[in-house]
Design a protein around this motif. Structure first.
Motif, short mmCIF file in Angstrom:
data_model
loop_
_atom_site.label_atom_id
_atom_site.label_comp_id
_atom_site.label_asym_id
_atom_site.label_seq_id
_atom_site.Cartn_x
_atom_site.Cartn_y
_atom_site.Cartn_z
N ALA A 29 -7.81 -47.52 14.80
CA ALA A 29 -8.23 -46.97 16.09
C ALA A 29 -7.06 -46.92 17.07
O ALA A 29 -6.93 -45.97 17.85
N SER A 30 -6.20 -47.94 17.02
CA SER A 30 -5.04 -47.95 17.92
C SER A 30 -4.12 -46.77 17.63
O SER A 30 -3.62 -46.08 18.55
N VAL A 31 -3.84 -46.49 16.36
CA VAL A 31 -2.98 -45.36 15.98
C VAL A 31 -3.61 -44.05 16.43
O VAL A 31 -2.93 -43.15 16.97
N ILE A 32 -4.93 -43.92 16.20
CA ILE A 32 -5.61 -42.66 16.54
C ILE A 32 -5.56 -42.44 18.05
O ILE A 32 -5.27 -41.32 18.53
N VAL A 33 -5.85 -43.46 18.83
CA VAL A 33 -5.85 -43.32 20.29
C VAL A 33 -4.44 -43.01 20.79
O VAL A 33 -4.24 -42.16 21.70
N ALA A 34 -3.43 -43.65 20.23
CA ALA A 34 -2.05 -43.42 20.66
C ALA A 34 -1.63 -41.97 20.39
O ALA A 34 -0.99 -41.30 21.23
N VAL A 35 -1.97 -41.44 19.21
CA VAL A 35 -1.60 -40.06 18.89
C VAL A 35 -2.42 -39.07 19.72
O VAL A 35 -1.90 -38.08 20.25
N ALA A 36 -3.75 -39.34 19.82
CA ALA A 36 -4.61 -38.42 20.56
C ALA A 36 -4.26 -38.38 22.04
O ALA A 36 -4.39 -37.33 22.70
N ALA A 37 -3.83 -39.52 22.59
CA ALA A 37 -3.50 -39.55 24.03
C ALA A 37 -2.31 -38.67 24.36
O ALA A 37 -2.17 -38.20 25.50
N THR A 38 -1.43 -38.40 23.42
CA THR A 38 -0.23 -37.57 23.69
C THR A 38 -0.35 -36.17 23.15
O THR A 38 0.62 -35.41 23.20
N SER A 39 -1.56 -35.87 22.55
CA SER A 39 -1.68 -34.54 21.95
C SER A 39 -3.00 -33.86 22.32
O SER A 39 -3.57 -33.13 21.51
N GLY A 40 -3.51 -34.13 23.52
CA GLY A 40 -4.68 -33.39 23.96
C GLY A 40 -5.93 -34.21 24.15
O GLY A 40 -7.00 -33.66 24.43
N GLY A 41 -5.87 -35.52 23.98
CA GLY A 41 -7.05 -36.35 24.21
C GLY A 41 -8.13 -36.13 23.19
O GLY A 41 -7.88 -36.12 21.98
N ILE A 42 -9.36 -35.93 23.68
CA ILE A 42 -10.48 -35.77 22.77
C ILE A 42 -10.40 -34.50 21.98
O ILE A 42 -11.02 -34.35 20.91
N GLU A 43 -9.62 -33.52 22.46
CA GLU A 43 -9.45 -32.27 21.73
C GLU A 43 -8.27 -32.33 20.76
O GLU A 43 -7.95 -31.34 20.12
N SER A 44 -7.65 -33.49 20.64
CA SER A 44 -6.50 -33.64 19.75
C SER A 44 -6.94 -33.61 18.29
O SER A 44 -8.09 -33.93 17.95
N PHE A 45 -6.00 -33.19 17.44
CA PHE A 45 -6.28 -33.21 16.00
C PHE A 45 -6.53 -34.64 15.50
O PHE A 45 -7.23 -34.85 14.51
N ALA A 46 -5.96 -35.62 16.22
CA ALA A 46 -6.12 -37.01 15.77
C ALA A 46 -7.51 -37.55 16.06
O ALA A 46 -7.96 -38.52 15.44
N ALA A 47 -8.24 -36.91 17.05
CA ALA A 47 -9.57 -37.41 17.41
C ALA A 47 -10.55 -37.30 16.25
O ALA A 47 -11.54 -38.03 16.16
N VAL A 48 -10.29 -36.36 15.35
CA VAL A 48 -11.19 -36.21 14.19
C VAL A 48 -11.19 -37.49 13.35
O VAL A 48 -12.19 -37.83 12.70
N TRP A 49 -10.10 -38.21 13.36
CA TRP A 49 -9.99 -39.42 12.54
C TRP A 49 -10.88 -40.55 13.05
O TRP A 49 -11.08 -41.55 12.34
N LEU A 50 -11.41 -40.39 14.28
CA LEU A 50 -12.34 -41.42 14.75
C LEU A 50 -13.58 -41.52 13.85
O LEU A 50 -14.21 -42.59 13.74
N LEU A 51 -13.93 -40.38 13.21
CA LEU A 51 -15.08 -40.41 12.28
C LEU A 51 -14.77 -41.22 11.03
O LEU A 51 -15.70 -41.69 10.34
N VAL A 52 -13.50 -41.36 10.72
CA VAL A 52 -13.13 -42.08 9.49
C VAL A 52 -13.31 -43.59 9.65
O VAL A 52 -13.53 -44.31 8.66
#
Length: 606
Positions: A105-128
């Motif tokens: 979760a820390s990695v996903i939030v860190a990447v998503a925060a710099t690449s668009g937030g909830i619309e980031s490609f990394a946000a999809v990984w929250l489902l994982v």
């Protein structure tokens, strides 16, 4: 020559598996399923982290010095090594899964925060995150992971709403990154699915193996295993019950086993199950009906009950596991041992009565014989008169005869018990024998002021039996009657005959016998009352000898009595002794022409 054993081929997969197994915590090595779960947790994380570590130099060569965000991501991707080390050293599987979810979760939030937030490609990984937690097979871990993913999503939404995040990349780059994020998340989810399927297959294989093992035990154990519900109904019973009770297992389910329990033992059976359902161990014995080709019979069963924790916590979920064992053979041995113990106690009691009786019956005449003999030896010193000497000689003779009768009684009893007392059947007149016995005891009756009456018809038939034994029976019974009848009383000897047997009754008006003592009449050395305070001398062998002699003639002995009113002893003897049957049979009496007193005896088998 013995062929060399072939070793399993060494492959990369086997090397990896052995290396991972070496890292497992000792607590995980005891159970195969736990070992598989720990292995499925550690192996992909170590391999993934090692792959990231191996590609990072290449990444540096291509991109140059990493940014702060890339360092954080790299550290997050290397965190599974730390989590695997934690699991290897502590064995806490659930906590390791929670730490893994936090790192991801820390990695996903860190990447998503710099690449668009909830619309980031990394946000999809929250489902994982919750999908990965599902491999733990723990509701607590899955709940924690789902809540963590939800919190991360809310955090990204809040940061984006308040414009606290850097601007998103251009649309083209965003679409490319989104596609890469979705594809990578799908691939990772597919890997998780394969891992879950592998764990499920392992679990099923282990379950089938355990079931087969327990099924093998249940089929080959001599004891029957059953599981009962809270109301005592049988939920499961092992197939061995078919051999134990001679019926199919399906008929024993529910209350089928209870219906086979003996009616008298059903309360014990139900009480044991009830106590076990309440948490107490019980062991009971009861009888159960066993079916067979020759019919049903009851066998003895020992049942050990133990409480069994069910899935629920309510009272209805309390179950009992029981082990049933056939103890019929052991019960027979215990009964035989109990009978032997009772026989030993009876023998000890007989020995005690024998010693008590003999100490008096032998010592008294011996003391009289020795004492009066010594006085006769000192005749000149004591200056005994002829009348006194004659009196002493008579007392010595009486004591000797009494001592002889005691010894004869003991010897006769010993011969009867040893089976060496021979019966010599011969035709004789029972009336003459009865009259002779009464004449022998008439003097003794007159000395006690007792009226001895004989009622023996002249037309009594001849009896084919042992005349000596018959006289001994009558003498013992009349002597006993005289001994226990007070002055002014009466002893009556009555004889009669039917078509098949001779009946002799000896009635007296003596002291009588109590009902409790009447049950023990005929036991060797038994006398009514306390032997140390008895009023009448004797060894207690008279009725015992009579009982044995009557039994040898296949006759019947009955004693009826009332305290203070007297006693009646009835002896029934068959008229004819049948040597082919080792005893007596039913006979018919056919009078001989010209004679009424001597009927011929014609044997007729019963």
């Amino acid at each position: 020559m013995n062929e060399p054993t072939r070793e399993a081929p060494v492959t990369v997969l086997s090397i990896i598996q052995n290396s991972v197994d070496a890292l497992l915590h000792p607590s995980a090595r005891r159970n195969a399923l736990t070992r598989a779960r720990h292995r499925a947790f550690i192996a992909p994380r170590l391999l993934g982290s090692l792959a990231v570590f191996a590609t990072f130099p290449i990444y540096l060569v291509m991109r140059g010095a990493p940014s702060a965000l890339e360092v954080v991501v790299f550290a997050g991707l290397m965190s599974p090594i730390v989590v695997s080390w934690y699991l290897s050293h502590t064995g806490r599987f659930e906590y390791a899964h929670m730490l893994s979810s936090l790192a991801l979760a820390s990695v996903i939030v860190a990447v998503a925060a710099t690449s668009g937030g909830i619309e980031s490609f990394a946000a999809v990984w929250l489902l994982v995150i919750p999908l990965e937690a599902a491999l733990s097979a723990s509701r607590r871990v899955v709940g924690f992971a789902a809540a963590l993913a939800l919190c991360c999503a809310v955090l990204l939404v809040v940061l984006g709403y308040f414009d606290l995040l850097p601007p998103m990349a251009n649309a083209t780059d965003h679409r490319i990154l989104m596609a890469a994020g979705v594809i990578s998340a799908m691939l990772y989810a597919a890997g998780l699915a394969f891992g879950a399927e592998s764990l499920s297959r392992t679990s099923m294989a282990l379950l089938l193996r355990e079931e087969e093992r327990y099924r093998l035990l249940a089929r080959n154990m001599s004891d029957v295993i059953s599981r009962h519900g809270g109301n005592g109904a049988v939920l499961f019973i092992s197939p061995v019950a078919e051999d134990l009770l001679g019926t199919e297992v399906s008929t024993l389910l529910g209350h089928g086993l209870f219906e086979r329990v003996h009616v008298a033992d059903r309360p014990v059976y139900l009480t044991a199950l009830s106590d076990a359902a309440c948490g107490r161990q019980r062991c009971v014995r009861f009888r159960a009906r066993r079916d067979s080709l020759s019919g049903g019979r009851f066998i003895w069963i020992e049942m050990r009950c133990n409480p069994l924790a069910a899935a629920g916590e309510g009272a209805d979920d309390r179950q009992v596991v029981a082990v049933l064992r056939d103890i019929s053979a052991r019960k027979v041995e215990e009964d035989a041992l109990s009978e032997a113990h009772s026989a030993a106690e009876a023998a000890q009691a007989t020995r005690t009565r024998f010693l008590a009786a003999m100490s008096h019956e032998l010592r008294t005449p011996l003391n009289a014989i020795i004492g009066f003999s010594e006085m006769l030896v000192q005749e000149q010193t004591l200056q005994l008169e002829p009348a006194r000497r004659q009196e002493y000689a008579g007392l010595i003779a009486d004591s000797g005869r009494h001592l002889l009768s005691v010894v004869n009684g003991i010897l006769d009893m010993a011969r009867l018990e040893a089976g060496s007392f021979e019966i010599v059947p011969e035709p004789f007149s029972p009336r003459g024998a009865l009259v002779q016995c009464c004449n022998l005891l008439a003097l003794k009756a007159r000395e006690g002021d007792i009226d001895l009456v004989t009622d023996a018809p002249r037309d009594l038939p001849m009896v084919n039996a042992d005349a000596r034994a018959f006289k001994q029976i009558v003498l013992n019974l009349i002597s006993n009657a005289i001994k226990f009848t007070g002055r002014g009383g009466q002893v009556a000897v009555v004889a009669e005959a039917t078509d098949v047997e001779l009946v002799v009754r000896i009635r007296d008006t003596g002291v009588g016998i109590a009902p409790d003592d009447l049950k023990r009449i005929g036991a060797p050395f038994f006398q009514v009352g306390n032997v140390y305070q008895r009023r009448h001398e004797g060894t207690g062998l008279g009725l015992s000898i009579v009982k044995s002699l009557v039994a040898l003639h296949h006759g019947e002995l009955n004693v009826s009595s009332e305290v203070g009113a007297g006693t009646t002893v009835t002896v029934k003897l068959p008229l004819v002794w049948d040597e082919t049957h080792g005893g007596c049979t039913v006979t018919a009496l056919v009078p001989v022409a010209g004679s009424r007193e001597q009927p011929a005896l014609v044997k007729k088998r019963a």
